[in-house]
Design an enzyme around this catalytic site. Structure first.
Site, PDB file in Angstrom:
ATOM      1  N   LYS A  64      51.934  35.956  38.273  1.00 33.48           N
ATOM      2  CA  LYS A  64      51.024  36.740  37.774  1.00 33.48           C
ATOM      3  C   LYS A  64      51.375  37.723  36.761  1.00 33.48           C
ATOM      4  O   LYS A  64      52.432  38.135  36.734  1.00 33.48           O
ATOM      5  CB  LYS A  64      50.114  37.448  38.945  1.00 33.48           C
ATOM      6  N   GLU A 118      46.516  27.303  49.391  1.00 28.31           N
ATOM      7  CA  GLU A 118      46.938  28.564  50.123  1.00 28.31           C
ATOM      8  C   GLU A 118      45.413  28.910  50.431  1.00 28.31           C
ATOM      9  O   GLU A 118      44.545  28.746  49.612  1.00 28.31           O
ATOM     10  CB  GLU A 118      47.586  29.417  49.433  1.00 28.31           C
TER      11      GLU A 118
HETATM   12  N1  PSU Z   1      47.563  33.882  43.155  1.00 26.78           N
HETATM   13  C1  PSU Z   1      46.347  34.282  42.751  1.00 26.78           C
HETATM   14  N2  PSU Z   1      45.758  35.051  43.683  1.00 26.78           N
HETATM   15  C2  PSU Z   1      46.225  35.460  44.885  1.00 26.78           C
HETATM   16  C3  PSU Z   1      47.803  35.298  45.306  1.00 26.78           C
HETATM   17  C4  PSU Z   1      48.219  34.527  44.118  1.00 26.78           C
HETATM   18  O1  PSU Z   1      45.825  33.909  41.838  1.00 26.78           O
HETATM   19  O2  PSU Z   1      45.550  36.207  45.591  1.00 26.78           O
HETATM   20  C5  PSU Z   1      48.190  35.691  46.456  1.00 26.78           C
HETATM   21  C6  PSU Z   1      49.234  34.545  47.066  1.00 26.78           C
HETATM   22  O3  PSU Z   1      48.815  34.393  48.339  1.00 26.78           O
HETATM   23  C7  PSU Z   1      50.505  34.999  47.023  1.00 26.78           C
HETATM   24  C8  PSU Z   1      50.228  36.665  47.110  1.00 26.78           C
HETATM   25  O4  PSU Z   1      51.582  34.503  47.955  1.00 26.78           O
HETATM   26  O5  PSU Z   1      49.026  37.191  46.310  1.00 26.78           O
HETATM   27  C9  PSU Z   1      51.451  37.485  46.956  1.00 26.78           C
HETATM   28  O6  PSU Z   1      51.229  38.776  47.500  1.00 26.78           O
HETATM   29  P1  PSU Z   1      52.547  39.711  47.681  1.00 26.78           P
HETATM   30  O7  PSU Z   1      52.676  40.250  46.281  1.00 26.78           O
HETATM   31  O8  PSU Z   1      51.990  40.797  48.540  1.00 26.78           O
HETATM   32  O9  PSU Z   1      53.714  38.996  48.243  1.00 26.78           O
END
Ligand code: PSU
Ligand code: MN
Length: 304
Positions: free
Chosen positions: A158, A24
């Site tokens: 996370k 990603e």
């Molecule tokens: N994992 C990481 N850093 C990030 C993300 C995931 O270590 O920046 C990002 C990924 O792109 C994931 C997103 O899909 O955060 C999730 O965001 P949200 O909670 O707004 O869906």
């Protein structure tokens, strides 16, 4: 109708049916500070090559869906300011309007599937945020795992998220959550959480077979492979918990909502740990990239 733009090495891999691992780009633009983000992105790509697969970092550049970035494109994206964060809801709109954006787990899965890539490595998926019972903040990543047949390798969700609720939603959506080599569901910066993963596998061959079996059953959706950070690189959850709580309450007080929440929390935790969270983040992403490459190699034995 979608004109996919392949990097040279991904185009070659497609000709020879070589294993490919998707990566990603939101982790580059919104997940890590510059300049480490660019260095890490290149390092993770090299880890995949060293493990015998081809990396395909996915992003939208000027309205084109790129499957694999050349080094100069990766560098430009990592330096760019105010890049859009594209999830399932935003991807088509960005392509249609000629925009530039970084793909989240959800959008990267959609793009990978479109390009027939079956394995994707990241840091941690999005999930159910703490306080979701009032904020309703649940990442589109979870629904994407239920809908799109890509095996996603992550170090759990996370630790800024509500792990129990995230696991419940994944169960409801019928997403296989498979811990690699241990029973516990990992907690991103820490190797274990206080929850067991519903499933466990100890070999990449088994993970590849499970992916192929889901395809044979005609099941939509992917698999979440929860790969623990190595014990040497982890930050103990006792150390992190109070810092996460502090970052969360600052986010609440500052009225941070929607897609700004995850980047805000990651940045605050980076500051509150004096950069230690980034060191662990880098180690776990590289660890996931290597595992994903091995899964992709095993999966290339199957005629999918
Ligand atoms: N994992 C990481 N850093 C990030 C993300 C995931 O270590 O920046 C990002 C990924 O792109 C994931 C997103 O899909 O955060 C999730 O965001 P949200 O909670 O707004 O869906
Ligand atoms: Mn969200």
């Amino acid at each position: 109708m979608i004109d996919l733009k392949f990097s040279n090495e991904v185009a070659n891999a497609r000709l020879t049916n070589a294993p490919v691992v998707a990566l990603e780009s939101t982790i580059i633009t919104h997940g890590m500070p510059y300049p480490q983000n660019i260095k890490v992105a290149a390092q993770v790509e090299q880890d995949i090559r060293d493990a015998g697969a081809v990396p395909a970092t996915i992003a939208v550049l000027n309205g084109a869906l790129h499957i694999g970035l050349e080094q100069d494109q990766l560098t430009a994206l990592g330096q760019a300011q105010n890049v859009a964060k594209l999830s399932r809801a935003d991807l088509a709109a960005c392509l249609a309007t000629g925009g530039t954006g970084a793909t989240t787990v959800a959008a990267t899965m959609i793009a990978a599937h479109h390009a027939a890539i079956k394995v994707f490595a990241t840091g941690g998926i999005g999930g159910v945020h703490k306080g979701a019972e009032t904020s309703f903040d649940i990442s589109a990543d979870l629904h994407e795992l239920a809908a799109t047949p890509v095996t996603v390798v992550a170090a759990g969700s996370k630790a800024i998220l509500d792990t129990a609720k995230t696991l419940e939603v994944l169960e409801t959506l019928g997403v296989p959550v498979i811990a690699y080599g241990q029973d516990a569901f990992p907690a991103f910066w820490s190797a274990t959480s206080s929850f067991d993963a519903p499933l466990r596998m100890d070999s990449t061959a088994a993970i590849a077979r499970a992916h192929a079996t889901r395809a044979a059953l005609g099941l939509p959706g992917g698999q979440l492979i929860a790969n623990p950070i190595s014990k040497d690189d982890e930050i103990a959850s006792e150390t992190l918990s109070p810092l996460i709580a502090q970052a969360q309450s600052e986010a609440d007080q500052s009225g941070i909502t929607g897609k700004a929440v995850t980047p805000y929390l990651l940045q605050r935790i980076f500051e509150l740990t004096d950069g230690q969270s980034l060191v662990a983040n880098i180690a776990l992403v590289r660890n996931n990239a290597r595992l994903a490459a091995n899964i992709a190699r095993d999966l290339s034995q199957f005629n999918l």
